[in-house]
Write a protein that holds these residues in place. Structure first.
Motif, PDB file in Angstrom:
ATOM      1  N   ASP A   1       0.794  -1.236   0.000  1.00  0.00           N
ATOM      2  CA  ASP A   1       0.000   0.000   0.000  1.00  0.00           C
ATOM      3  C   ASP A   1       0.828   1.289   0.000  1.00  0.00           C
ATOM      4  O   ASP A   1       0.570   2.182  -0.809  1.00  0.00           O
ATOM      5  N   PRO A   2       1.808   1.418   0.894  1.00  0.00           N
ATOM      6  CA  PRO A   2       2.569   2.672   0.904  1.00  0.00           C
ATOM      7  C   PRO A   2       3.327   2.920  -0.404  1.00  0.00           C
ATOM      8  O   PRO A   2       3.396   4.048  -0.879  1.00  0.00           O
ATOM      9  N   ASP A   3       3.881   1.842  -0.985  1.00  0.00           N
ATOM     10  CA  ASP A   3       4.565   1.968  -2.276  1.00  0.00           C
ATOM     11  C   ASP A   3       3.581   2.413  -3.353  1.00  0.00           C
ATOM     12  O   ASP A   3       3.907   3.216  -4.227  1.00  0.00           O
ATOM     13  N   GLY A   4       2.374   1.878  -3.277  1.00  0.00           N
ATOM     14  CA  GLY A   4       1.326   2.234  -4.245  1.00  0.00           C
ATOM     15  C   GLY A   4       0.983   3.707  -4.172  1.00  0.00           C
ATOM     16  O   GLY A   4       0.881   4.388  -5.201  1.00  0.00           O
ATOM     17  N   ARG A   5       0.815   4.205  -2.942  1.00  0.00           N
ATOM     18  CA  ARG A   5       0.473   5.628  -2.777  1.00  0.00           C
ATOM     19  C   ARG A   5       1.591   6.526  -3.295  1.00  0.00           C
ATOM     20  O   ARG A   5       1.344   7.557  -3.909  1.00  0.00           O
ATOM     21  N   ASN A   6       2.834   6.100  -3.049  1.00  0.00           N
ATOM     22  CA  ASN A   6       3.994   6.856  -3.530  1.00  0.00           C
ATOM     23  C   ASN A   6       3.985   6.942  -5.058  1.00  0.00           C
ATOM     24  O   ASN A   6       4.224   8.009  -5.634  1.00  0.00           O
ATOM     25  N   GLN A   7       3.676   5.816  -5.716  1.00  0.00           N
ATOM     26  CA  GLN A   7       3.689   5.804  -7.179  1.00  0.00           C
ATOM     27  C   GLN A   7       2.527   6.620  -7.755  1.00  0.00           C
ATOM     28  O   GLN A   7       2.684   7.291  -8.777  1.00  0.00           O
ATOM     29  N   VAL A   8       1.375   6.573  -7.088  1.00  0.00           N
ATOM     30  CA  VAL A   8       0.221   7.371  -7.528  1.00  0.00           C
ATOM     31  C   VAL A   8       0.559   8.863  -7.436  1.00  0.00           C
ATOM     32  O   VAL A   8       0.255   9.641  -8.348  1.00  0.00           O
ATOM     33  N   MET A   9       1.204   9.248  -6.337  1.00  0.00           N
ATOM     34  CA  MET A   9       1.589  10.648  -6.150  1.00  0.00           C
ATOM     35  C   MET A   9       2.528  11.094  -7.274  1.00  0.00           C
ATOM     36  O   MET A   9       2.366  12.179  -7.840  1.00  0.00           O
ATOM     37  N   ARG A  10       3.484  10.226  -7.629  1.00  0.00           N
ATOM     38  CA  ARG A  10       4.424  10.551  -8.708  1.00  0.00           C
ATOM     39  C   ARG A  10       3.700  10.622 -10.057  1.00  0.00           C
ATOM     40  O   ARG A  10       3.989  11.504 -10.884  1.00  0.00           O
ATOM     41  N   ALA A  11       2.744   9.709 -10.274  1.00  0.00           N
ATOM     42  CA  ALA A  11       1.985   9.707 -11.537  1.00  0.00           C
ATOM     43  C   ALA A  11       1.169  11.000 -11.677  1.00  0.00           C
ATOM     44  O   ALA A  11       1.112  11.594 -12.757  1.00  0.00           O
ATOM     45  N   ARG A  12       0.560  11.441 -10.582  1.00  0.00           N
ATOM     46  CA  ARG A  12      -0.207  12.704 -10.606  1.00  0.00           C
ATOM     47  C   ARG A  12       0.706  13.884 -10.909  1.00  0.00           C
ATOM     48  O   ARG A  12       0.340  14.787 -11.659  1.00  0.00           O
ATOM     49  N   GLN A  13       1.898  13.856 -10.314  1.00  0.00           N
ATOM     50  CA  GLN A  13       2.873  14.921 -10.547  1.00  0.00           C
ATOM     51  C   GLN A  13       3.296  14.953 -12.019  1.00  0.00           C
ATOM     52  O   GLN A  13       3.338  16.025 -12.638  1.00  0.00           O
TER      53      GLN A  13
ATOM     54  N   ARG B   1      15.233   1.409  -3.833  1.00  0.00           N
ATOM     55  CA  ARG B   1      14.789   0.026  -4.045  1.00  0.00           C
ATOM     56  C   ARG B   1      13.607   0.031  -5.021  1.00  0.00           C
ATOM     57  O   ARG B   1      12.864   1.015  -5.100  1.00  0.00           O
ATOM     58  N   PRO B   2      13.400  -1.069  -5.767  1.00  0.00           N
ATOM     59  CA  PRO B   2      12.204  -1.149  -6.612  1.00  0.00           C
ATOM     60  C   PRO B   2      10.952  -1.107  -5.733  1.00  0.00           C
ATOM     61  O   PRO B   2      10.977  -1.569  -4.593  1.00  0.00           O
ATOM     62  N   LEU B   3       9.878  -0.560  -6.265  1.00  0.00           N
ATOM     63  CA  LEU B   3       8.621  -0.503  -5.515  1.00  0.00           C
ATOM     64  C   LEU B   3       7.878  -1.825  -5.678  1.00  0.00           C
ATOM     65  O   LEU B   3       7.745  -2.326  -6.798  1.00  0.00           O
ATOM     66  N   GLY B   4       7.405  -2.374  -4.559  1.00  0.00           N
ATOM     67  CA  GLY B   4       6.709  -3.670  -4.604  1.00  0.00           C
ATOM     68  C   GLY B   4       5.242  -3.499  -4.961  1.00  0.00           C
ATOM     69  O   GLY B   4       4.353  -3.834  -4.176  1.00  0.00           O
ATOM     70  N   VAL B   5       5.006  -2.979  -6.158  1.00  0.00           N
ATOM     71  CA  VAL B   5       3.631  -2.662  -6.544  1.00  0.00           C
ATOM     72  C   VAL B   5       3.482  -2.722  -8.063  1.00  0.00           C
ATOM     73  O   VAL B   5       4.429  -2.446  -8.800  1.00  0.00           O
ATOM     74  N   SER B   6       2.300  -3.150  -8.512  1.00  0.00           N
ATOM     75  CA  SER B   6       1.990  -3.181  -9.941  1.00  0.00           C
ATOM     76  C   SER B   6       0.849  -2.209 -10.208  1.00  0.00           C
ATOM     77  O   SER B   6      -0.148  -2.207  -9.476  1.00  0.00           O
ATOM     78  N   MET B   7       0.993  -1.387 -11.232  1.00  0.00           N
ATOM     79  CA  MET B   7      -0.025  -0.387 -11.557  1.00  0.00           C
ATOM     80  C   MET B   7      -0.779  -0.814 -12.818  1.00  0.00           C
ATOM     81  O   MET B   7      -0.165  -1.021 -13.862  1.00  0.00           O
ATOM     82  N   ILE B   8      -2.093  -1.003 -12.680  1.00  0.00           N
ATOM     83  CA  ILE B   8      -2.937  -1.217 -13.864  1.00  0.00           C
ATOM     84  C   ILE B   8      -3.641   0.105 -14.135  1.00  0.00           C
ATOM     85  O   ILE B   8      -4.404   0.605 -13.310  1.00  0.00           O
ATOM     86  N   LEU B   9      -3.356   0.660 -15.303  1.00  0.00           N
ATOM     87  CA  LEU B   9      -3.785   2.014 -15.650  1.00  0.00           C
ATOM     88  C   LEU B   9      -4.898   1.941 -16.693  1.00  0.00           C
ATOM     89  O   LEU B   9      -4.768   1.193 -17.670  1.00  0.00           O
ATOM     90  N   ILE B  10      -5.984   2.668 -16.475  1.00  0.00           N
ATOM     91  CA  ILE B  10      -7.026   2.737 -17.510  1.00  0.00           C
ATOM     92  C   ILE B  10      -7.322   4.191 -17.844  1.00  0.00           C
ATOM     93  O   ILE B  10      -7.109   5.085 -17.017  1.00  0.00           O
ATOM     94  N   GLY B  11      -7.790   4.424 -19.055  1.00  0.00           N
ATOM     95  CA  GLY B  11      -8.106   5.790 -19.443  1.00  0.00           C
ATOM     96  C   GLY B  11      -8.757   5.832 -20.812  1.00  0.00           C
ATOM     97  O   GLY B  11      -8.874   4.806 -21.495  1.00  0.00           O
ATOM     98  N   TRP B  12      -9.161   7.029 -21.189  1.00  0.00           N
ATOM     99  CA  TRP B  12      -9.785   7.222 -22.506  1.00  0.00           C
ATOM    100  C   TRP B  12      -8.870   8.074 -23.368  1.00  0.00           C
ATOM    101  O   TRP B  12      -8.410   9.130 -22.939  1.00  0.00           O
ATOM    102  N   ASP B  13      -8.586   7.589 -24.575  1.00  0.00           N
ATOM    103  CA  ASP B  13      -7.779   8.330 -25.537  1.00  0.00           C
ATOM    104  C   ASP B  13      -8.702   8.785 -26.663  1.00  0.00           C
ATOM    105  O   ASP B  13      -9.409   7.961 -27.247  1.00  0.00           O
ATOM    106  N   ASP B  14      -8.704  10.085 -26.964  1.00  0.00           N
ATOM    107  CA  ASP B  14      -9.612  10.624 -27.988  1.00  0.00           C
ATOM    108  C   ASP B  14      -9.410   9.973 -29.349  1.00  0.00           C
ATOM    109  O   ASP B  14     -10.349   9.869 -30.139  1.00  0.00           O
TER     110      ASP B  14
END
Length: 247
Positions: A85-97, A133-146
């Motif tokens: 969970d903490p690694d996940g939140r860190n990666q989400v924060m970076r993705a938003r940035q 260290r590598p983050l122990g988390v996998s990100m599945i990303l979804i979105g809409w592309d015009d």
């Protein structure tokens, strides 16, 4: 000589290859994702894309509304984080940035594939620098592309990313892959309802469980509503009832 002693020392450093050409710390990061005990599924349909994950509240004293693994990154892109969970939140924060910086520099929203590529590039750097260290988390990303419609991407701790018709991450990801491969031999799901149904059915099948609304988190992006939307407990309940009645 046992394989343990033969490999001794090579798993102490992130950046050192073993004689077999393996990076043990990166492999252990993949294990951390599975050991977190949650399974997530993403399915792309003709005009929509859906992510579904288990919702487990670890303690009865925790307020369930504060526990989530699904996050909005931009108005049209969101993700499910599987693993620590903490690694996940860190990666989400970076993705938003990264998404915010892209919009500031270019004047338009980042595309899902560009964001997935950027996050994978960042992950890859963690495999070659000893102070991260590598983050122990996998990100599945979804979105809409015009231009390209519904998009589904997955990144991992090694820095790999790819677009998928359907994918899974977490404890039972291999069983989920097998199920999805069989189901997607024919065409992709035609509408949002079918896409949600396939994602929920996959999770239900691999975990051999009948879900209640509070056991799941679901998020959807569709042609009719290209904004990333997390379904409420009531909407999830309606979907589960509809699926049960269909059976």
């Amino acid at each position: 000589m046992s394989s343990r002693s033969a490999n001794a020392g090579y798993d102490r450093h992130i950046t050192i290859f073993s004689p077999e050409g393996r990076l043990f710390q990166v492999e252990y990061a993949f294990k951390a994702i599975s050991n977190a005990g949650l399974t997530s599924v993403g399915v792309r349909g003709k005009d929509s894309v859906v992510i579904v994950t288990q919702k487990k509240v670890p303690d009865k004293l925790i307020d369930a509304s504060t526990v989530t693994h699904i996050f909005r990154i931009t108005p049209h892109i969101g993700c499910v984080m599987t693993g620590l969970d903490p690694d996940g939140r860190n990666q989400v924060m970076r993705a938003r940035q990264e998404a915010a910086e892209f919009k500031y520099k270019n004047g338009y929203e980042i595309a899902p594939d560009m964001l997935a590529k950027r996050m994978a590039n960042i992950n890859q750097v963690y495999t070659q620098k000893a102070f991260m260290r590598p983050l122990g988390v996998s990100m599945i990303l979804i979105g809409w592309d015009d231009e390209r419609g519904p998009q589904l991407y997955k990144t991992d701790p090694a820095g790999y990313f790819a677009g998928y018709r359907a994918t899974a991450a977490g404890a039972k990801h291999q069983e989920a892959f097998n199920y999805l491969e069989k189901k997607l031999k024919s065409d992709e799901p035609a509408n949002v309802e079918d896409t949600v149904e396939m994602a929920v059915a996959t999770l239900s099948s691999v975990l051999a469980a009948n879900f209640k609304a509070q056991d799941l988190e679901i998020a959807v992006v569709s042609k009719d509503n290209p904004k990333f939307r997390v379904l409420s407990a009531e909407e999830i309940d309606n979907e589960l009832t509809r699926i049960a009645e269909k059976d």
